[in-house]
Design a protein around this motif. Structure first.
Motif, short mmCIF file in Angstrom:
data_model
loop_
_atom_site.label_atom_id
_atom_site.label_comp_id
_atom_site.label_asym_id
_atom_site.label_seq_id
_atom_site.Cartn_x
_atom_site.Cartn_y
_atom_site.Cartn_z
N SER A 248 39.59 55.50 25.10
CA SER A 248 39.37 56.71 25.88
C SER A 248 38.10 56.61 26.74
O SER A 248 38.08 55.84 27.69
CB SER A 248 39.37 57.94 24.97
N PHE B 185 34.77 59.78 22.80
CA PHE B 185 33.95 61.00 22.71
C PHE B 185 34.73 62.09 21.97
O PHE B 185 35.93 62.23 22.22
CB PHE B 185 33.65 61.48 24.14
N MET C 143 43.12 64.78 18.27
CA MET C 143 42.83 63.40 17.88
C MET C 143 43.92 62.77 17.03
O MET C 143 44.18 61.57 17.11
CB MET C 143 41.50 63.36 17.11
N MET D 184 38.19 69.55 19.56
CA MET D 184 38.80 68.24 19.82
C MET D 184 39.69 67.76 18.66
O MET D 184 40.64 67.01 18.88
CB MET D 184 37.71 67.18 20.07
C1 MLT Z 1 37.54 60.50 24.50
O1 MLT Z 1 38.28 60.44 23.51
O2 MLT Z 1 36.71 59.62 24.76
C2 MLT Z 1 37.62 61.71 25.40
O3 MLT Z 1 38.48 62.65 24.86
C3 MLT Z 1 38.06 61.33 26.77
C4 MLT Z 1 38.03 62.46 27.74
O4 MLT Z 1 37.72 63.60 27.36
O5 MLT Z 1 38.32 62.22 28.93
#
Ligand code: MLT
Length: 229
Positions: free
Chosen positions: A64, A10, A125, A121
């Motif tokens: 994740s 996500f 990453m 985000m």
């Molecule tokens: C993901 O990369 O799926 C999410 O950052 C996971 C999370 O927020 O717990």
């Protein structure tokens, strides 16, 4: 031939596994996740992807949030899981503070769409020194997510149960992979999972953050290839 079912994280899509298609000798199934209500629903969706193709068992590879789905699949459909690849993930549930953060992100996505979520985000990453094209690729992937998926995934992640208790009874070959500079699911999470799962193999990838498979595909694919053989 063994199948690897790749489950993305996500706010991402299956496009982040493009470089894993270079792994030979296995069949790859890489569905794009739709908006669903719970990790159990995502596990049922994942099994449906195997059913569609007439595949009985697969190695479940989850990045994740994809890892959270792997744990739900193992709980609900253990007979369909022949192996696990747990990528930059964790077995624990959200803390209260984590859930509060999820709700703030849901509010933001409802009011402003995917863009502010993607921008928040992105720095987590990849490591800061990646080539700009790679950063732009990940930004584009995040921006291609629907608002519905972003909100549904946040709700499902916030509600997921703790899977710690099931780790000692995992009876399938397991590979745990983590980027050494992952700020979202730090290496200590992977070390804990790998030591709790019988015979699990842990691979830490240097100079990689949360998307270790995107940032260091050669090292990542080598780890998967060695695990498969
Ligand atoms: C993901 O990369 O799926 C999410 O950052 C996971 C999370 O927020 O717990």
């Amino acid at each position: 031939m063994n199948t690897i079912l790749w489950l993305h994280g996500f706010p991402l899509t299956n496009a982040i596994f493009a470089k894993q298609l270079a792994i030979t000798g296995v069949e790859h199934v890489m569905p794009e996740l739709p908006p669903l209500e719970s990790m159990d629903d995502y596990a049922r969706f994942a099994i449906g992807q195997l059913d569609l193709r007439g595949i009985e068992k697969a190695t479940f590879a989850g990045l994740s949030m994809g890892g959270y789905i792997c744990f739900a699949a193992l709980r609900l459909f253990p007979e369909r899981v022949s192996g696990l690849i747990l990528i930059d993930t964790r077995e624990t549930a959200d803390t209260d503070e984590g859930r509060k953060g999820r709700q703030e992100m849901i509010d933001k996505a409802e009011q402003e769409g995917v863009a502010p979520i993607a921008e928040a985000m992105l720095p987590k990453m990849l490591t800061p020194t990646v080539p700009p094209e790679l950063k732009q690729f990940v930004r584009d992937v995040m921006m291609s997510c629907s608002r519905e998926f972003v909100i549904a995934a946040l709700r499902a992640m916030a509600a997921r149960p703790d899977s710690s208790a099931m780790l000692p009874s995992v009876a399938v070959p397991t590979l745990v992979v983590v980027g050494e500079e992952d700020p979202i699911t730090p290496t200590k999470d992977s070390e804990r999972m790998a030591s709790a799962i019988p015979n699990a193999k842990l691979v830490k990838i240097a100079r990689a953050a949360h998307l270790s498979n995107v940032e260091r595909p050669a090292e990542f694919n080598e780890a998967v290839t060695q695990f498969q053989t």
